[in-house]
Motif scaffolding. Sequence first.
Motif, PDB file in Angstrom:
ATOM      1  N   ARG A 303      24.226  39.189  40.453  1.00 54.40           N
ATOM      2  CA  ARG A 303      25.705  39.527  40.772  1.00 54.40           C
ATOM      3  C   ARG A 303      26.612  39.361  39.732  1.00 54.40           C
ATOM      4  O   ARG A 303      27.778  39.973  39.626  1.00 54.40           O
ATOM      5  N   TYR A 304      26.451  38.097  39.211  1.00 55.31           N
ATOM      6  CA  TYR A 304      27.304  37.603  38.116  1.00 55.31           C
ATOM      7  C   TYR A 304      27.063  38.463  36.802  1.00 55.31           C
ATOM      8  O   TYR A 304      28.128  38.682  36.189  1.00 55.31           O
ATOM      9  N   ALA A 305      25.877  39.058  36.940  1.00 50.41           N
ATOM     10  CA  ALA A 305      25.654  39.782  35.455  1.00 50.41           C
ATOM     11  C   ALA A 305      26.291  41.169  35.571  1.00 50.41           C
ATOM     12  O   ALA A 305      26.862  41.561  34.700  1.00 50.41           O
ATOM     13  N   ASP A 306      26.391  41.605  36.819  1.00 54.35           N
ATOM     14  CA  ASP A 306      27.137  42.982  37.098  1.00 54.35           C
ATOM     15  C   ASP A 306      28.609  42.783  36.745  1.00 54.35           C
ATOM     16  O   ASP A 306      29.022  43.643  36.418  1.00 54.35           O
ATOM     17  N   TYR A 307      29.080  41.757  37.322  1.00 54.01           N
ATOM     18  CA  TYR A 307      30.525  41.307  37.289  1.00 54.01           C
ATOM     19  C   TYR A 307      30.753  41.178  35.651  1.00 54.01           C
ATOM     20  O   TYR A 307      31.756  41.669  35.114  1.00 54.01           O
ATOM     21  N   SER A 308      30.015  40.562  34.851  1.00 56.16           N
ATOM     22  CA  SER A 308      30.127  40.239  33.545  1.00 56.16           C
ATOM     23  C   SER A 308      30.139  41.752  32.991  1.00 56.16           C
ATOM     24  O   SER A 308      31.100  41.827  31.712  1.00 56.16           O
TER      25      SER A 308
END
Length: 356
Positions: A303-308
């Motif tokens: 999820r953090y990768a998508d957000y980034s």
Amino acid sequence: MRRLDRQRGSARSQWLVFVAVGVVSAGAALWLNRPPAAGDASAPQAANAASSVQTALASSKGMATGASMADALPASLDGSSPPHLPTDGHGHLARTRAVRDFFDYFLTTQNEISAATLDALVRRQIAAQLDGTPAADEAVTVWQRYNAYLTALAQVPQNSATQSQNQSQSGAKPDLDALQLSLDQRDALGARLMGEWNEPFFGAESQQQHTDLARLRIASDGSLSSAQKAARLAALDAALPPETRAAHERARQQQAALDAIGHAQKQGASLDTMRAQITQTLGPEAAQRVVQMQQAEDAWQARYADYSSQRAQIDKQDLPPQQRDAQITQLRRQFFTNPSDAMRAASLDRGSGSAN
């Protein structure tokens, strides 16, 4: 960036261990290898510092005047809850380590808010939990005494014991006599300023430190053979209270599990492999908790990768700083509805140099 990834991996490994074992042992790390809370005292210096206690107590009573009375917790505590202040069942404050844990929770913010604001915050939180009981006034008094102790300890210059701690961290042989003196002085300062609260606040920690020092003396005694050292160390452990021995065993399990998880992660092991290794070390229930935590962590990282990725698109728009920050904050809230998750994401942003 690679260094940051290694730090994140190390932190995740330790957290997985703590979840698997179910408790974080206070004796998990040798006290010599963690930085002191304040400088160590010489006997005359400790006496001089103690003479200022009445001043510290008196000043702490008036610290709340003019302090901010906002209800919100400081940013570093956002998304968390204060520990519970225990009572004895009759409305009085229970003399347990949990009281210190309550104060230490708020003391973690002392570098981001003023002393007056911190004092007001603690008093409000005491009232929120204990208002209308004798324990409320008792907790305020203990808070004042703890502040006086920390103030006196901070006023004492560093001495050779602190240098010895630094030597131990760098691999050099520590000055055990200086360390012994430092421990004795801290014990005396705690007894003088904390009174009947010294034992619940510092008793277990002090005992652990004295035991660690005794083990160092045995290990560094060149006149003893390996067998003699082993026998003396075993006798030292046998003399410990059962709960202390249990804490040592938990620490040993934690370290073994940490080593196993760290090795598995370095090898890029699958969850099934990790499960098998942890099962062998800690049992199937602990292994299952580790796997569940790892799965949750993997999902969070995805999820953090998508957000980034979406945050990077905002960065490319060359917006005015205030507008850019607002959009990133809104994006972060969309991806991370839990405040603690949002704080973690913001922290990772700062670590990568992309934070607003």
